[in-house]
Design a protein around this motif. Structure first.
Motif, PDB file in Angstrom:
ATOM      1  N   GLU A  47       0.853  -1.177   0.000  1.00 45.11           N
ATOM      2  CA  GLU A  47       0.000   0.000   0.000  1.00 45.11           C
ATOM      3  C   GLU A  47       0.887   1.225   0.000  1.00 45.11           C
ATOM      4  N   TYR A  48       0.374   2.282  -0.575  1.00 41.35           N
ATOM      5  CA  TYR A  48       1.099   3.543  -0.678  1.00 41.35           C
ATOM      6  C   TYR A  48       0.320   4.595   0.090  1.00 41.35           C
ATOM      7  N   LYS A  49       0.891   5.024   1.219  1.00 43.07           N
ATOM      8  CA  LYS A  49       0.220   6.003   2.071  1.00 43.07           C
ATOM      9  C   LYS A  49       0.761   7.396   1.746  1.00 43.07           C
ATOM     10  N   PRO A  50      -0.121   8.334   1.472  1.00 41.25           N
ATOM     11  CA  PRO A  50       0.336   9.691   1.176  1.00 41.25           C
ATOM     12  C   PRO A  50       0.843  10.404   2.435  1.00 41.25           C
ATOM     13  N   VAL A  51       1.803  11.290   2.235  1.00 39.95           N
ATOM     14  CA  VAL A  51       2.303  12.108   3.342  1.00 39.95           C
ATOM     15  C   VAL A  51       1.238  13.120   3.756  1.00 39.95           C
ATOM     16  N   HIS A  52       0.560  13.686   2.764  1.00 40.36           N
ATOM     17  CA  HIS A  52      -0.501  14.666   3.010  1.00 40.36           C
ATOM     18  C   HIS A  52      -1.795  14.146   2.369  1.00 40.36           C
ATOM     19  N   PRO A  53      -2.570  13.319   3.100  1.00 39.78           N
ATOM     20  CA  PRO A  53      -3.788  12.723   2.530  1.00 39.78           C
ATOM     21  C   PRO A  53      -4.803  13.769   2.077  1.00 39.78           C
ATOM     22  N   ASN A  54      -5.422  13.506   0.920  1.00 43.80           N
ATOM     23  CA  ASN A  54      -6.462  14.397   0.402  1.00 43.80           C
ATOM     24  C   ASN A  54      -7.859  13.813   0.604  1.00 43.80           C
ATOM     25  N   GLY A  55      -7.947  12.678   1.286  1.00 49.62           N
ATOM     26  CA  GLY A  55      -9.238  12.050   1.535  1.00 49.62           C
ATOM     27  C   GLY A  55      -9.615  11.008   0.502  1.00 49.62           C
ATOM     28  N   GLY A  56      -8.838  10.911  -0.594  1.00 47.62           N
ATOM     29  CA  GLY A  56      -9.137   9.953  -1.649  1.00 47.62           C
ATOM     30  C   GLY A  56      -8.409   8.640  -1.434  1.00 47.62           C
ATOM     31  N   SER A  70       3.261  -4.039 -11.085  1.00 49.64           N
ATOM     32  CA  SER A  70       2.861  -3.392 -12.345  1.00 49.64           C
ATOM     33  C   SER A  70       2.210  -2.031 -12.109  1.00 49.64           C
ATOM     34  N   PHE A  71       1.803  -1.736 -10.876  1.00 50.74           N
ATOM     35  CA  PHE A  71       1.174  -0.459 -10.549  1.00 50.74           C
ATOM     36  C   PHE A  71       2.092   0.494  -9.789  1.00 50.74           C
ATOM     37  N   ILE A  72       3.366   0.150  -9.658  1.00 48.67           N
ATOM     38  CA  ILE A  72       4.245   0.938  -8.799  1.00 48.67           C
ATOM     39  C   ILE A  72       4.307   2.410  -9.209  1.00 48.67           C
ATOM     40  N   ASP A  73       4.401   2.688 -10.506  1.00 48.28           N
ATOM     41  CA  ASP A  73       4.507   4.081 -10.955  1.00 48.28           C
ATOM     42  C   ASP A  73       3.248   4.878 -10.646  1.00 48.28           C
ATOM     43  N   ILE A  74       2.101   4.334 -11.011  1.00 44.94           N
ATOM     44  CA  ILE A  74       0.860   5.082 -10.791  1.00 44.94           C
ATOM     45  C   ILE A  74       0.530   5.161  -9.296  1.00 44.94           C
ATOM     46  N   ALA A  75       0.828   4.116  -8.537  1.00 45.96           N
ATOM     47  CA  ALA A  75       0.544   4.152  -7.097  1.00 45.96           C
ATOM     48  C   ALA A  75       1.398   5.197  -6.400  1.00 45.96           C
ATOM     49  N   GLN A  76       2.665   5.295  -6.772  1.00 49.07           N
ATOM     50  CA  GLN A  76       3.541   6.313  -6.183  1.00 49.07           C
ATOM     51  C   GLN A  76       3.067   7.717  -6.578  1.00 49.07           C
ATOM     52  N   HIS A  77       2.646   7.878  -7.814  1.00 50.05           N
ATOM     53  CA  HIS A  77       2.138   9.180  -8.273  1.00 50.05           C
ATOM     54  C   HIS A  77       0.874   9.564  -7.498  1.00 50.05           C
ATOM     55  N   LEU A  78      -0.042   8.626  -7.344  1.00 47.61           N
ATOM     56  CA  LEU A  78      -1.267   8.908  -6.598  1.00 47.61           C
ATOM     57  C   LEU A  78      -0.959   9.281  -5.149  1.00 47.61           C
ATOM     58  N   ALA A  79      -0.017   8.572  -4.528  1.00 48.58           N
ATOM     59  CA  ALA A  79       0.359   8.886  -3.148  1.00 48.58           C
ATOM     60  C   ALA A  79       0.963  10.288  -3.055  1.00 48.58           C
ATOM     61  N   GLN A  80       1.755  10.669  -4.048  1.00 48.60           N
ATOM     62  CA  GLN A  80       2.332  12.021  -4.064  1.00 48.60           C
ATOM     63  C   GLN A  80       1.244  13.078  -4.191  1.00 48.60           C
ATOM     64  N   GLN A  81       0.136  12.725  -4.830  1.00 45.53           N
ATOM     65  CA  GLN A  81      -0.992  13.643  -5.000  1.00 45.53           C
ATOM     66  C   GLN A  81      -1.931  13.627  -3.789  1.00 45.53           C
ATOM     67  N   GLY A  82      -1.642  12.764  -2.808  1.00 44.22           N
ATOM     68  CA  GLY A  82      -2.448  12.716  -1.596  1.00 44.22           C
ATOM     69  C   GLY A  82      -3.444  11.581  -1.534  1.00 44.22           C
ATOM     70  N   THR A  83      -3.430  10.699  -2.522  1.00 36.03           N
ATOM     71  CA  THR A  83      -4.389   9.602  -2.583  1.00 36.03           C
ATOM     72  C   THR A  83      -3.769   8.314  -2.055  1.00 36.03           C
ATOM     73  N   TRP A  84      -4.480   7.628  -1.184  1.00 33.26           N
ATOM     74  CA  TRP A  84      -4.049   6.340  -0.655  1.00 33.26           C
ATOM     75  C   TRP A  84      -4.259   5.309  -1.756  1.00 33.26           C
ATOM     76  N   SER A  85      -3.236   4.523  -2.078  1.00 32.49           N
ATOM     77  CA  SER A  85      -3.329   3.535  -3.155  1.00 32.49           C
ATOM     78  C   SER A  85      -2.964   2.162  -2.648  1.00 32.49           C
TER      79      SER A  85
END
Length: 99
Positions: A47-56, A70-85
């Motif tokens: 799981e990828y936990k965001p540093v600053h969660p946006n609620g998503g 296979s999802f590592i790139d998009i999961a890391q990007h989503l976490a950087q945007q505040g989304t838990w993946s």
């Protein structure tokens, strides 16, 4: 009907799910390289936990021919945007939902 060859998917915590899945992989996977730990990490749930969660939150579901890696790139990007993946295996979801 549950398979006796797959682990149960009703663990009370994600950490326990990861531990049991890794143990199952270690005992049942046909490793294709000498680097068992690398393969184990690539095929283990994460799981990828965001540093600053946006609620998503997003559940990323891969098919039988892929792995959570296979999802590592998009999961890391989503976490950087505040989304838990959480990349998830379709096999695990199907077993859990008894599809």
């Amino acid at each position: 009907m549950p398979s006796h060859h797959l682990p149960d998917y009703d663990q009370p915590t994600f950490a326990q799910y990861v531990r049991e899945t890794r143990a199952w992989l270690l005992n049942n996977r046909a490793f294709i390289s000498q680097d068992i730990n690398k393969e184990l990490n690539a095929n283990s749930p994460r799981e990828y936990k965001p540093v600053h969660p946006n609620g998503g939150a997003v559940l990323l579901v891969h098919g039988l021919g892929d792995s959570p890696y296979s999802f590592i790139d998009i999961a890391q990007h989503l976490a950087q945007q505040g989304t838990w993946s959480e990349p998830y295996c379709y096999r695990a979801m199907a077993a859990s939902l008894q599809i």
